[in-house]
Every structure is written in C-alpha cells, then in structure tokens.
Design a protein around this motif. Structure first.
Motif, mmCIF file in Angstrom:
data_model
loop_
_atom_site.group_PDB
_atom_site.id
_atom_site.type_symbol
_atom_site.label_atom_id
_atom_site.label_comp_id
_atom_site.label_asym_id
_atom_site.label_seq_id
_atom_site.Cartn_x
_atom_site.Cartn_y
_atom_site.Cartn_z
ATOM 1 N N PHE A 20 0.777 -1.093 0.059
ATOM 2 C CA PHE A 20 0.014 0.131 0.006
ATOM 3 C C PHE A 20 0.877 1.230 0.039
ATOM 4 C CE2 PHE A 20 -2.515 3.172 2.308
ATOM 5 C CZ PHE A 20 -3.688 3.285 1.513
ATOM 6 N N PHE A 21 2.016 1.173 0.680
ATOM 7 C CA PHE A 21 2.853 2.636 0.938
ATOM 8 C C PHE A 21 3.545 2.776 -0.480
ATOM 9 C CE2 PHE A 21 7.215 3.990 2.199
ATOM 10 C CZ PHE A 21 6.816 5.167 2.986
ATOM 11 N N ALA A 22 4.086 1.415 -1.076
ATOM 12 C CA ALA A 22 4.643 1.741 -2.365
ATOM 13 C C ALA A 22 3.829 2.278 -3.326
ATOM 14 C CB ALA A 22 5.083 0.145 -2.895
ATOM 15 N N ARG A 23 2.596 1.911 -3.287
ATOM 16 C CA ARG A 23 1.385 2.400 -4.352
ATOM 17 C C ARG A 23 0.994 3.719 -4.021
ATOM 18 N NH1 ARG A 23 -1.969 -1.537 -3.749
ATOM 19 N NH2 ARG A 23 -3.560 -0.125 -2.624
ATOM 20 N N THR A 24 0.645 4.122 -2.791
ATOM 21 C CA THR A 24 -0.013 5.370 -2.534
ATOM 22 C C THR A 24 0.775 6.317 -1.850
ATOM 23 O OG1 THR A 24 -0.420 4.607 -0.195
ATOM 24 C CG2 THR A 24 -1.996 4.147 -1.765
ATOM 25 N N GLN A 25 2.017 6.079 -1.382
ATOM 26 C CA GLN A 25 2.965 6.995 -0.855
ATOM 27 C C GLN A 25 4.271 7.434 -1.488
ATOM 28 O OE1 GLN A 25 2.132 8.940 2.302
ATOM 29 N NE2 GLN A 25 0.374 8.083 1.715
ATOM 30 N N CYS A 26 4.705 6.176 -2.290
ATOM 31 C CA CYS A 26 6.015 6.415 -2.902
ATOM 32 C C CYS A 26 5.985 6.597 -4.422
ATOM 33 C CB CYS A 26 6.825 5.120 -2.443
ATOM 34 S SG CYS A 26 7.072 4.638 -0.948
ATOM 35 N N GLU A 27 5.298 5.908 -5.053
ATOM 36 C CA GLU A 27 5.039 6.273 -6.696
ATOM 37 C C GLU A 27 4.864 7.722 -6.735
ATOM 38 O OE1 GLU A 27 2.120 3.808 -8.976
ATOM 39 O OE2 GLU A 27 2.845 2.202 -8.205
ATOM 40 N N GLY A 28 5.530 7.932 -7.620
ATOM 41 C CA GLY A 28 5.534 9.369 -8.238
ATOM 42 C C GLY A 28 6.500 10.174 -7.490
ATOM 43 N N ARG A 29 6.741 9.912 -6.168
ATOM 44 C CA ARG A 29 7.468 10.578 -5.192
ATOM 45 C C ARG A 29 9.003 10.163 -4.869
ATOM 46 N NH1 ARG A 29 3.134 10.942 -1.631
ATOM 47 N NH2 ARG A 29 1.977 13.053 -1.666
ATOM 48 N N SER A 30 9.085 9.040 -4.968
ATOM 49 C CA SER A 30 10.436 8.169 -4.856
ATOM 50 C C SER A 30 10.658 7.082 -5.435
ATOM 51 C CB SER A 30 10.782 8.166 -3.259
ATOM 52 O OG SER A 30 12.019 7.591 -3.097
ATOM 53 N N PRO A 31 11.538 7.034 -6.565
ATOM 54 C CA PRO A 31 11.749 5.880 -7.458
ATOM 55 C C PRO A 31 12.417 4.847 -6.506
ATOM 56 C CG PRO A 31 12.467 7.788 -8.631
ATOM 57 C CD PRO A 31 12.089 8.545 -7.357
ATOM 58 N N LEU A 32 13.371 5.304 -5.774
ATOM 59 C CA LEU A 32 14.023 4.305 -4.837
ATOM 60 C C LEU A 32 13.037 3.546 -3.545
ATOM 61 C CD1 LEU A 32 16.647 2.878 -4.334
ATOM 62 C CD2 LEU A 32 17.150 4.550 -2.621
ATOM 63 N N TYR A 33 12.237 4.317 -3.214
ATOM 64 C CA TYR A 33 11.368 3.951 -1.984
ATOM 65 C C TYR A 33 10.231 2.992 -2.741
ATOM 66 C CZ TYR A 33 13.613 6.120 2.047
ATOM 67 O OH TYR A 33 14.422 6.396 3.137
ATOM 68 N N THR A 34 9.790 3.317 -3.786
ATOM 69 C CA THR A 34 8.779 2.445 -4.627
ATOM 70 C C THR A 34 9.268 1.205 -4.734
ATOM 71 O OG1 THR A 34 8.134 4.546 -5.516
ATOM 72 C CG2 THR A 34 7.295 2.441 -6.564
ATOM 73 N N ARG A 35 10.685 1.219 -5.399
ATOM 74 C CA ARG A 35 11.129 0.026 -5.931
ATOM 75 C C ARG A 35 11.601 -0.924 -4.345
ATOM 76 N NH1 ARG A 35 13.540 -1.223 -10.607
ATOM 77 N NH2 ARG A 35 14.094 -3.260 -10.542
#
Ligand code: SAM
Length: 395
Positions: A20-35
């Motif tokens: 959920f965090f990857a999709r709603t908080q990280c995507e578009g904000r932080s490529p590293l934290y998304t991955r």
C-alpha cells in the motif's frame, strides 16, 4: 491465537502495508522507495526486523528511515549509491533491492537497535503554508492578536513560521527577506494564492506540544533522526530541514509534553488573556484513533465555551469528515478521497460555528490548491486529477 499465528498475522499485515505504501505514498515521489517497498513486501527477511518495534510503530517509514540513518555515514556501501541525499547518483535498477537486503543483513544489530527504541518522527515545515493560510483566514474573522498552539508539534519547527521565507512558484512573500530557511511549494487548481503570501496577523503567544517532543537543543541525536525521514531524492528538502534545525538550536521553539486527547482544553485555558487560540494540527488525526479523535474535538468544543477557538487543520479529509466539522466538501466529494490533505478551519465561539475547507494539498505540501471561492465545495478537484500523486520526484 498462538505466538506463531500472531507473528504470521503481523507479517501478513506488514506485507500489505508495504504494498500500500509503495502504491499510495512512494509512486511518483521516490523511485527508490517505490522499488524498495515493493521488494520488502515480498521478502520475509526484510519484514521481520520491524517486528522488533512496538506494534503501533511498525510502519514502512520506520524501517526506511532506520536504514537511511545508518547509511548516512556508510557511504562506501553499494546501497548509498542510490541515495542522492548522500551524494549517490545511480539510477534505480534491479540491483537496488539486493543492495538494500545486504545492508540490512550486514547491519542487523544496529538496525534492530533503532527499530526497537526509535519512533517515527517527522517535522514537515512546508506545512507552514497551511498554517499561514489558516491564520490569515482566522484574522479576517477575529482581527487582533492570536495565540498559536500546535498539537503534535514534533520538534516545534512549524512554530518559527513567521521567520521563514516563502515561495509559491515564482511568487514570494516579502516580509521574511533574508531568512536562512526558504520554503517552496507549487500552486495547483487555479485558486488565489495571495493569502499564503500576505501579511500575518500578530501572534503574541505560541506553544507546541507533543506526546514525544523532540528537543533539538538538548538531544544531539534528534537532528540526524529527523533528517532520516527525508526521502532519498529530496536533496533540497534536506538542506531546508537542516537550516530550520540550526535555527531551532539557536532559538528553541517553546515545546512541552502533552496529549491531544487528554490535555487540549487545559492547554487552551492556560493561554493568558482572552485572545482567540488557533489550535494547529498537521498530520495528527491518524495517530489518535476514532475514540481519541472524538475526545480531542470534544475538548475543542468545551474550550470554545470559554473563549474563541479555531481548529486549523491540515489532515486527511476523511478523518476530518468523521469529526464534528461539517462543510459541503467534507460531506461530499472529499469524504472518501485518499492521498491528499484538506487544509481548513473550524471557528468556534460559544454557539457560533464556521467550518471551511480553504485548500487541498499534498500531505507534504509539495503542492497546494487553494479554494476558488469562499465556501468552495471542491467538486472541481476530481476533474483536475488533484488526488493523483505528482509524477515527478519530490524535492
Ligand atoms: C506526523 S508528525 C507531525 C509533526 C508536525 N505536526 C508536522 O507537521 O511536521 C505527528 C506528531 O504527532 C505526535 N502525536 C501523536 N499522538 C499524539 C497525541 N495523542 N498527543 C500529542 N501528540 C501526538 C507524534 O509524536 C508526532 O510528533
């Protein structure tokens, strides 16, 4: 439930939390934290250390910040190459999750120590744009001096709001020329931004309270720990936070330990004189739980029987909508929107009430979309895609 079942359930919960965090908080904000968050969700070895934290602290941000904290002085490790805030410039690739995994295993003891003893602790000073907007609105209703009481103030950096310089796009507030701390955001939605850049009302009392206040002048570890919550790509934001921390060390903001749920009415009552009290909360409601939120707003209502009280919030609209605050937007279009905040005021004086959402904003105030008119219901927000995260990395 057996201990094994409990552990299993906790890991399952964490797995979903990271997805959920990857999709709603990280995507578009932080490529590293998304991955990394996507990879952590699928890797029990990386999820397990978070079980060392007390249940209420088991958040993705705690694990990511702990690693960020440790890597800040281990810049030779391959993982550091992915962190622009630590001088890295390697684009995120398939090897990043493995480097993260290696780092966590190599530094398991120190990581465990941080996860066991430290709390999630952020102080997002760009939320001062919301504070300025709200104070200007309150001053139109109650001209004259105001008191500001921030509840959930962390290190109290927002209390220096009138010493910072502000920029929205290419427009600046001119009152704080020369401030070492320059806050920048962008405007969206086409509403007027003047109220965030205009003259502030006189504030003659200010206090920040927190369940766990961060004292930057007495605790040398507090600054680096706050910095650890800055995301890897946010180089400019780290510099701004450092400048605000230095300022707070020179001029410590007034801070005290108190609980929003139990102490709010008492804190309002202890403000000297009869002036209105602006109670500012920024990203507090999600910490309180349903019963805590009800008790917090009941205290605002009780205090408003004795003196004018404004609740000035920048919070998830769905949580504000479930308090006693009512506006056309919170009853309708905003009630179930996720991923954005509502900035608003609830002005209370005996039986008089005026509730108003003044703007929508990114939770970290990377952008703000002011109301287009007084009493705006923000029905236009859905058409302009405001609740989609911006596609660029935050800064
Ligand atoms: C996400 S931080 C926000 C800090 C600051 N308002 C900002 O916008 O940067 C939330 C803060 O609320 C505090 N907090 C949580 N529950 C609280 C309570 N019941 N009473 C007072 N503070 C609380 C936490 O310790 C934390 O510092």
């Amino acid at each position: 439930m057996s201990a094994t079942d409990e552990r299993h359930a906790a890991l399952h919960h964490l797995r979903n939390l990271f997805r959920f965090f990857a999709r709603t908080q990280c995507e578009g904000r932080s490529p590293l934290y998304t991955r990394l968050s996507e990879a952590i969700a699928e890797d029990q070895v990386l999820l397990e250390p978070l079980l060392l934290a007390p249940p209420g602290q088991r958040r993705p941000s705690l694990l990511l910040a702990s690693v960020n904290h440790l890597i800040s002085d281990r810049r030779n490790h391959p993982l550091a190459a992915y962190y622009p805030i630590h001088g890295g410039s390697r684009p995120v690739d398939d090897e990043a999750p493995a480097a993260f995994r290696d780092f966590c295993i190599e530094h398991a003891d120190e990581l465990g120590e941080l996860l066991t003893h430290r709390n999630t602790q952020t102080n997002e000073i760009r939320r001062c744009f919301a504070l300025r907007l709200g104070l200007t609105r309150i001053a139109r209703h109650w001209p004259g001096p105001l008191a500001v009481l921030e509840i959930g103030a962390s290190a109290g950096l927002n209390l220096h709001f009138d010493t910072y310089a502000y920029r929205i796009g290419d427009r600046e507030a001119d009152a704080q020329d020369g401030s070492p701390v320059v806050l920048s955001t962008t405007a969206r939605g086409g509403g007027p931004v003047d109220a965030m850049l205009g003259r502030l009302p006189p504030v003659t009392y200010r206090l920040g309270v927190d369940l766990d206040p961060v004292n930057l002048s007495t605790d040398p570890a507090a600054g680096p720990w706050l910095e650890a919550f800055i995301w890897p790509e946010q180089v400019a934001k780290l510099q701004t936070l450092r400048a605000a921390i230095q300022l707070a060390r020179r001029e410590p903001p007034p801070l005290a330990r108190a609980d929003a749920v139990r102490d709010t009415a008492r804190l309002i009552a202890q403000v000297p004189g009869r002036m209105p009290v602006a109670v500012f909360t920024a990203s507090l409601l999600s910490y309180l739980g349903a019963e805590g939120r009800a008790r917090f707003v009941a205290q605002l209502a009780a205090a408003a029987r004795e003196r004018p009280v404004a609740w000035l919030f920048t919070e998830a609209p769905g949580l504000v909508a479930r308090t006693d605050v009512t506006t056309p937007s919170l009853a309708g279009p905003l009630r179930d929107i996720g991923g954005i905040y509502a900035v608003g005021v609830s002005l209370r004086e005996r039986n008089d009430r005026h509730d108003e959402v003044l703007a929508l904003a990114d939770p970290y105030l990377e952008w703000i979309a002011p109301a287009r008119c007084g009493g705006d219901d923000f029905s236009w927000a859905a058409d302009t895609g405001l609740h989609e995260p911006p596609r660029s990395a935050g800064g």
